[in-house]
Structures are given as C-alpha cells and as structure tokens.
Scaffold this motif. Structure first.
Motif, mmCIF file in Angstrom:
data_model
loop_
_atom_site.group_PDB
_atom_site.id
_atom_site.type_symbol
_atom_site.label_atom_id
_atom_site.label_comp_id
_atom_site.label_asym_id
_atom_site.label_seq_id
_atom_site.Cartn_x
_atom_site.Cartn_y
_atom_site.Cartn_z
ATOM 1 N N MET A 1 0.850 -1.198 0.000
ATOM 2 C CA MET A 1 0.000 0.000 0.000
ATOM 3 C C MET A 1 0.886 1.249 0.000
ATOM 4 O O MET A 1 1.827 1.347 0.783
ATOM 5 C CB MET A 1 -0.902 0.021 1.237
ATOM 6 N N THR A 2 0.573 2.188 -0.890
ATOM 7 C CA THR A 2 1.427 3.382 -1.006
ATOM 8 C C THR A 2 0.695 4.712 -0.849
ATOM 9 O O THR A 2 1.333 5.745 -0.751
ATOM 10 C CB THR A 2 2.130 3.399 -2.375
ATOM 11 N N CYS A 3 -0.632 4.688 -0.866
ATOM 12 C CA CYS A 3 -1.344 5.963 -0.770
ATOM 13 C C CYS A 3 -2.760 5.757 -0.223
ATOM 14 O O CYS A 3 -3.172 4.639 0.054
ATOM 15 C CB CYS A 3 -1.412 6.639 -2.149
ATOM 16 N N GLY A 4 -3.490 6.842 -0.132
ATOM 17 C CA GLY A 4 -4.844 6.774 0.404
ATOM 18 C C GLY A 4 -5.773 5.913 -0.423
ATOM 19 O O GLY A 4 -6.701 5.290 0.115
ATOM 20 N N HIS A 5 -5.523 5.849 -1.716
ATOM 21 C CA HIS A 5 -6.358 5.014 -2.569
ATOM 22 C C HIS A 5 -6.176 3.536 -2.209
ATOM 23 O O HIS A 5 -7.140 2.774 -2.159
ATOM 24 C CB HIS A 5 -6.020 5.242 -4.046
ATOM 25 N N CYS A 6 -4.939 3.146 -1.959
ATOM 26 C CA CYS A 6 -4.647 1.769 -1.554
ATOM 27 C C CYS A 6 -5.390 1.455 -0.256
ATOM 28 O O CYS A 6 -5.978 0.381 -0.109
ATOM 29 C CB CYS A 6 -3.152 1.593 -1.302
ATOM 30 N N VAL A 7 -5.334 2.394 0.672
ATOM 31 C CA VAL A 7 -5.995 2.224 1.965
ATOM 32 C C VAL A 7 -7.498 2.018 1.756
ATOM 33 O O VAL A 7 -8.103 1.118 2.348
ATOM 34 C CB VAL A 7 -5.741 3.451 2.864
ATOM 35 N N GLY B 1 -5.648 -6.063 -4.468
ATOM 36 C CA GLY B 1 -4.407 -5.907 -5.219
ATOM 37 C C GLY B 1 -3.145 -5.892 -4.385
ATOM 38 O O GLY B 1 -2.079 -5.511 -4.870
ATOM 39 N N TYR B 2 -3.244 -6.367 -3.125
ATOM 40 C CA TYR B 2 -2.087 -6.327 -2.232
ATOM 41 C C TYR B 2 -1.833 -7.704 -1.635
ATOM 42 O O TYR B 2 -2.611 -8.624 -1.863
ATOM 43 C CB TYR B 2 -2.297 -5.251 -1.156
ATOM 44 N N ASP B 3 -0.757 -7.792 -0.857
ATOM 45 C CA ASP B 3 -0.383 -9.085 -0.290
ATOM 46 C C ASP B 3 -0.423 -9.068 1.223
ATOM 47 O O ASP B 3 0.087 -8.145 1.857
ATOM 48 C CB ASP B 3 1.038 -9.459 -0.719
#
Ligand SMILES: [Cu+2]
Length: 69
Positions: free
Chosen positions: A11-17, A63-65
């Motif tokens: 996760m790299t940004c607010g969208h990922c969160v 989309g994450y692990d």
C-alpha cells in the motif's frame, strides 16, 4: 468482538488504503477496519475470529499481499 491485526504489503497511498478497507469490510462479520498506511497494519474487528485465507483473498482482491501467516 475479536480484533486482529494483519500486515499488508504494497500500500502506497490513500487510494490503496480505501481499496483494502473496502474489500476487508465486505467480509461477513467484519464490523470495523482500520488501516495504517505508514506501517501497513490492518486492524480488523469482527464478531468472531476470521479465516486467515478469507482475509488473504480480500486483500489479494484489492491488489495487495497479506504478509506472513
Ligand atoms: Cu495507492
């Protein structure tokens, strides 16, 4: 209520969160999801203990692990 903290990678940004929160929140029995972007920690409150593979699938869907376990 059960609270469990998971470690999520990527996760790299607010969208990922938002993506992770939305997918994990959709798991049956989940009442609260808190994501800490800085640490990658996702704290989930649920009615009963969750199947780790269901949590993994939700995080994967976003989309994450999920790390470990
Ligand atoms: Cu992002």
């Amino acid at each position: 209520m059960v609270t469990t903290t998971y470690q999520v990678q990527g996760m790299t940004c607010g969208h990922c969160v938002s993506s992770v929160s939305a997918e994990v929140s959709a798991i049956k029995g989940v009442s609260d999801v808190r994501v800490d972007l800085a640490t990658g920690q996702v704290t989930v409150t649920s009615e009963s203990p969750l199947d780790i593979e269901i949590v993994r699938a939700a995080v994967d869907e976003a989309g994450y692990d999920l790390v470990g376990a």
